[in-house]
Design a protein around this motif. Structure first.
Motif, PDB file in Angstrom:
ATOM      1  N   ILE A 220      56.605 -57.577  42.715  1.00  0.00           N
ATOM      2  CA  ILE A 220      55.798 -56.587  41.990  1.00  0.00           C
ATOM      3  C   ILE A 220      54.924 -57.289  40.961  1.00  0.00           C
ATOM      4  O   ILE A 220      53.729 -56.965  40.799  1.00  0.00           O
TER       5      ILE A 220
ATOM      6  N   VAL B  63      54.499 -48.303  43.945  1.00  0.00           N
ATOM      7  CA  VAL B  63      55.898 -48.512  44.305  1.00  0.00           C
ATOM      8  C   VAL B  63      56.499 -47.157  44.663  1.00  0.00           C
ATOM      9  O   VAL B  63      56.229 -46.148  44.010  1.00  0.00           O
TER      10      VAL B  63
ATOM     11  N   LEU C 236      56.984 -51.602  48.297  1.00  0.00           N
ATOM     12  CA  LEU C 236      55.841 -52.051  47.503  1.00  0.00           C
ATOM     13  C   LEU C 236      54.585 -51.972  48.362  1.00  0.00           C
ATOM     14  O   LEU C 236      54.504 -52.569  49.432  1.00  0.00           O
TER      15      LEU C 236
END
Length: 479
Positions: A342, A354, A406
């Motif tokens: 991330i 996300v 993600l």
């Protein structure tokens, strides 16, 4: 053609070997030189025929090592047909450098290659131990050459002949080390077959030693020993345990502890120590090139060993790196690695979304069917999330029944479509041994864009809040 299986009685092979050994060996020892040559040639041909029959019958699996061994036997047969009185006349081990000597060395080289091919299957889990055994054997062969063979060389020994005999000694000692290692780790019928092959090498080396020492009637002794060596290798090929002798063994490689490394260091020091002693004593043999040649032959084995150790270290590092970044149960990236993913995505120019996924109805599955069933559910969820997300969207397990997807780039509509696909995929019943179970999922989404950037902590917090906000509107379903 039928052939004895591994469960067939081995005493038939043992009895046949003993009868042939007594008959052929006794006949050879008592016969005249011309008859000896004929008996020797007949035994070689019988050994080759038994090998061929075992191969044609499918008794010998992993055919390549046995075919290479037959190649060595054929070379020996060719040498016997071309020079039928060479062994009978006591020329074995005399370092004369004749073509028969070179042909014998080539045959032994084929036996070494065959042994290496067999080791590749049999001791693949202990390859390091096999290389160590070969190194010890080569080093022992160097000492044997200096203390036993070289002092008894005849005046007519040629440099080429000495190199040939030395090569024979080193090859036989290396094969002996490998077979000792294999036989020590084997069990059942395979050990008996390996024992026959080991006896073949020992008899061949003894015949070479008898010839080199120049003992009385060395032609008869060397010929008898070589004849018995042919019979033992044939017995090993037809023994019921021959197929198991080249099958992969379940012997895990043992760590190279201090004791094993110490013995290996002693073995590698033998040849340099002998050279140093000879130089200090002013021994004329110190200038002989044979011992340095023996030392040079160890170098490839040392390099192979280093390569094995380097490969083991690289594999261990890869395993550790994988374990540090992946979840053990599901194979997904773990929390630490997902946080790093991330952070890396947020440092780029694209929007980052996300999807925090929390399973609904998972606890009742655990309570009703047990943790093994719960683990299977988690693995199935991980596989479905990975399939739906595709290769460009990392999927991780944060812990328990929480997962995260993600997304880098993409429009909000595309992200919404992904959410729907995740919900649909996880709503499909999951088959378990006790019957299918159904679970649900609550998804919380958060998005960071270049115009409204968020750091990782804020992004996860927003997704977490959205996920918990959606919980009251859902009704978890137990199986």
């Amino acid at each position: 053609m039928r052939w004895p299986h591994a469960t067939a009685p081995a005493w038939i092979v043992h009895a046949g070997f003993l009868i042939c050994a007594l008959g052929a060996g006794g006949g050879f020892a008592l016969a005249a030189p011309g008859a000896r040559a004929a008996i020797y040639t007949l035994v070689v041909m019988v050994s080759i025929a038994l090998f061929g029959m075992a191969l044609l019958a499918g008794h010998l699996t992993h055919r390549r090592p046995w075919l290479v061994a037959i190649g060595g036997l054929l070379l020996l047969l060719a040498g016997q047909l071309l020079w039928p009185y060479w062994i009978v006349g006591g020329h074995l081990g005399r370092a004369e450098g004749r073509p028969a000597d070179l042909l014998l060395a080539a045959a032994h080289g084929l036996f070494l290659i065959g042994a290496a091919l067999a080791v590749r299957h049999r001791m693949s889990a202990d390859a390091g131990g096999i290389v160590d055994a070969a190194m010890v054997g080569v080093c022992a062969g160097g000492a044997l050459w200096i203390w036993v063979f070289q002092p008894h060389l005849p005046a007519g020994a040629t440099p080429v002949g000495q190199v040939q005999v030395l090569t024979d000694v080193l090859v036989l000692c290396a094969v002996t080390g490998c077979l000792l290692r294999m036989a020590g780790a084997a069990d059942g019928p395979a050990r008996t077959t390996l024992g026959y092959l080991l006896l073949t090498v020992v008899l061949t080396g003894t015949a070479l030693t008898v010839g080199a020492l120049g003992v009385p009637h060395r032609g008869a002794w060397s010929g008898t020993l070589m004849l018995l060596a042919f019979l033992t290798i044939a017995a090993g090929a037809v023994h019921p345990g021959a197929p198991a002798a080249v099958e992969p063994a379940s012997v895990a490689e043992r760590p190279a502890g201090r004791f094993r490394l110490g013995w290996l260091g002693v073995a590698l020091s033998v040849n340099p120590a002998i050279t140093a002693v000879q130089a200090l004593r002013g021994d004329a043999q110190a200038a002989s090139p044979q011992l340095p040649i023996a030392t040079l032959l160890v170098i490839p084995l040392v390099l192979i060993r280093f390569r094995q150790l380097s490969g083991q270290r690289e594999r261990a590092e890869r395993v550790l790196a994988y374990q540090a970044s992946h979840d053990e149960l599901t194979g997904l990236v773990n929390r630490r690695q997902m946080m790093a993913e991330i952070d890396s995505a947020l440092a780029g120019p694209h929007p980052v979304t996300v999807l925090l996924c929390d399973l609904d109805g998972f606890k009742p599955v655990n309570d009703r069917y047990g943790h093994a069933a719960g683990d299977e559910v988690l693995r199935t969820v991980a596989a479905r999330l990975t399939e739906v997300a595709g290769p460009d969207r990392p999927v991780g397990r944060l812990g328990g029944d929480e997962f995260v997807v993600l997304c880098q780039g993409g429009t909000e509509a595309q992200v919404a479509g992904l959410r729907e696909r995740v919900t649909g995929a996880l709503s499909v019943p999951i088959p378990l041994p006790a019957g299918p179970v159904s679970i649900g999922v609550t998804i919380g989404a958060a998005r960071s864009t270049p115009s409204a950037p968020l750091d990782r902590t804020a992004l996860i917090a927003q997704a977490d809040a959205a996920m918990y906000a959606g919980k009251p509107t859902r009704h978890p379903r137990a199986a």
